[in-house]
Scaffold this motif. Structure first.
Motif, PDB file in Angstrom:
ATOM      1  N   ILE A 195       0.845  -1.205   0.000  1.00 35.91           N
ATOM      2  CA  ILE A 195       0.000   0.000   0.000  1.00 35.91           C
ATOM      3  C   ILE A 195       0.876   1.250   0.000  1.00 35.91           C
ATOM      4  O   ILE A 195       0.652   2.200  -0.763  1.00 35.91           O
ATOM      5  N   PHE A 196       1.892   1.254   0.861  1.00 36.34           N
ATOM      6  CA  PHE A 196       2.800   2.397   0.951  1.00 36.34           C
ATOM      7  C   PHE A 196       3.502   2.643  -0.379  1.00 36.34           C
ATOM      8  O   PHE A 196       3.604   3.788  -0.840  1.00 36.34           O
ATOM      9  N   GLY A 197       3.989   1.567  -1.001  1.00 41.33           N
ATOM     10  CA  GLY A 197       4.698   1.711  -2.265  1.00 41.33           C
ATOM     11  C   GLY A 197       3.831   2.283  -3.361  1.00 41.33           C
ATOM     12  O   GLY A 197       4.265   3.146  -4.136  1.00 41.33           O
ATOM     13  N   LEU A 198       2.569   1.817  -3.436  1.00 41.25           N
ATOM     14  CA  LEU A 198       1.650   2.353  -4.436  1.00 41.25           C
ATOM     15  C   LEU A 198       1.384   3.839  -4.188  1.00 41.25           C
ATOM     16  O   LEU A 198       1.344   4.650  -5.115  1.00 41.25           O
ATOM     17  N   GLY A 199       1.210   4.194  -2.910  1.00 42.30           N
ATOM     18  CA  GLY A 199       0.963   5.589  -2.573  1.00 42.30           C
ATOM     19  C   GLY A 199       2.158   6.469  -2.873  1.00 42.30           C
ATOM     20  O   GLY A 199       2.006   7.581  -3.403  1.00 42.30           O
ATOM     21  N   MET A 200       3.350   5.986  -2.571  1.00 41.44           N
ATOM     22  CA  MET A 200       4.542   6.795  -2.833  1.00 41.44           C
ATOM     23  C   MET A 200       4.770   6.960  -4.328  1.00 41.44           C
ATOM     24  O   MET A 200       5.167   8.044  -4.780  1.00 41.44           O
ATOM     25  N   TRP A 201       4.516   5.893  -5.079  1.00 39.66           N
ATOM     26  CA  TRP A 201       4.635   6.022  -6.539  1.00 39.66           C
ATOM     27  C   TRP A 201       3.680   7.098  -7.060  1.00 39.66           C
ATOM     28  O   TRP A 201       4.059   7.950  -7.871  1.00 39.66           O
ATOM     29  N   ALA A 202       2.419   7.066  -6.593  1.00 43.25           N
ATOM     30  CA  ALA A 202       1.434   8.051  -7.038  1.00 43.25           C
ATOM     31  C   ALA A 202       1.843   9.457  -6.625  1.00 43.25           C
ATOM     32  O   ALA A 202       1.734  10.412  -7.409  1.00 43.25           O
ATOM     33  N   ASN A 203       2.337   9.597  -5.408  1.00 43.69           N
ATOM     34  CA  ASN A 203       2.748  10.898  -4.902  1.00 43.69           C
ATOM     35  C   ASN A 203       3.916  11.463  -5.693  1.00 43.69           C
ATOM     36  O   ASN A 203       3.907  12.638  -6.112  1.00 43.69           O
TER      37      ASN A 203
END
Length: 259
Positions: free
Chosen positions: A157-165
Motif C-alpha cells: 500500500i505504501f509503495g503504491l501511494g509513494m509512486w502516485a505521490n
C-alpha cells in the motif's frame, strides 16, 4: 501505561497528535495555507520554496536518525525495516523534491516563513513519535506472529501511494517548468482527482499505519487526512473557479469516484 518521565512525555506527545487533528481539519476548511496557487499577502516574510521544503521537512530525517540509536530495539532488523519506508519518503521530500523545485525555470512565489515554521514544529512532533515508537516503545517484535503479513501488506500500500505521490509531483513541477502560469494537470490519476499528489500521500501513510499497526502511525494517518483532504477540496475549487468550463467536471478533489 506511562510510569517514568520519558514515557509520560512520549504519551503526552502521542495524545497531542490526536488532539491537533480536529482543529487542523477545521482550520484547513476555512483557510488555505498561503503558498503555491494559494499565495497571498499578509503571511509575513517569504523564502524560496525549495529552501522552505528542505528546512521544514528536515526533522523527519535528522531527528529520526538522532533518536533511533537510543531505542531498546535500535539493532533489531524488524525495527530498522519498519522505519525505513518512513525515512525513504522523507529523504525524497527533504532533498530530492526541493532540488526539483530549485531547478525549475519558473521559480514561482515565495514560501511564507510562518507556514514553514508551523510545518517544522509538526515534523518535530511526528519524527519523535514515530522514531521512539519503532525503536523503543513497540514491544511485540518477537511475539507478533502477524508482523510480516502486516509489514508486507502495508508496504505494498505504501509503495503504491509513494509512486502516485512522486509521479504527481513530477507532473506538477513539470507544468511549472513550462512557465506561463498554472495549467490543468492531465493524465493518469489527474483524470480522476485534482490533487493526485495528496491522494498518493494519504495512501502512503495508510500503508505505514498497517505496517506499524500502532496508535503512533494511526495518529499520523488521521492527521494527514485532516490536513490534506480539506486542502484538496480548496484546491479543487480553485481549479474550478480559475478554469471554469475548461476544467473536467467529472474529477473529484482527492479520493477517486468519492470525494
Amino acid at each position: 501505561m506511562a510510569s517514568n518521565p520519558d514515557q509520560i512525555f512520549y504519551y503526552t506527545c502521542l495524545i497531542t497528535f490526536y488532539l491537533i487533528a480536529p482543529p487542523t481539519w477545521v482550520g484547513c476548511q476555512s483557510r488555505q495555507a498561503a503558498y503555491g496557487k494559494h499565495a497571498r499577502p499578509g503571511w509575513g516574510r517569504t523564502i524560496p520554496p525549495g529552501l522552505a521544503w528542505l528546512l521544514m521537512e528536515s526533522p523527519t530525517v535528522w531527528l529520526t536518525l538522532l533518536l533511533f540509536p537510543f531505542g531498546r530495539h535500535y539493532s533489531n532488523p524488524k525495527a530498522v525495516l519498519l522505519i525505513s519506508p518512513y525515512l525513504f519518503h522523507y529523504v525524497h521530500r527533504t532533498i530530492i523534491y526541493p532540488l526539483r523545485l530549485a531547478w525549475r525555470t519558473d521559480k514561482g512565489t515565495g514560501f511564507p516563513v510562518s507556514v514553514a515554521s508551523m510545518a517544522f514544529g509538526f515534523n518535530l512532533l511526528n519524527a519523535y513519535v514515530q522514531a521512539r515508537w519503532v525503536s523503543h516503545y513497540k514491544d511485540d517484535y518477537e511475539s507478533d506472529e502477524w508482523f510480516w503479513w502486516k509489514f508486507g501488506g502495508g508496504l505494498v500500500i505504501f509503495g503504491l501511494g509513494m509512486w502516485a505521490n512522486m509521479w504527481a509531483d513530477r507532473v506538477l513541477v513539470g507544468l511549472k517548468k513550462r512557465g506561463g502560469g498554472y495549467r490543468v494537470p492531465r493524465g493518469g490519476l489527474f483524470e480522476l482527482v485534482s490533487c493526485a499528489n495528496y491522494f498518493g500521500e494519504i495512501v502512503e501513510w495508510l500503508g505505514f499505519a498497517v505496517m506499524s499497526w500502532s496508535w503512533a502511525a494511526l495518529a499520523f494517518f488521521v492527521y494527514t487526512c485532516a490536513n490534506l483532504i480539506p486542502r484538496a477540496r480548496g484546491s479543487h475549487q480553485w481549479y474550478l473557479d480559475k478554469f471554469k468550463e475548461d476544467y473536467p467536471k467529472g474529477r473529484k478533489a482527492v479520493i477517486p469516484f468519492f470525494y
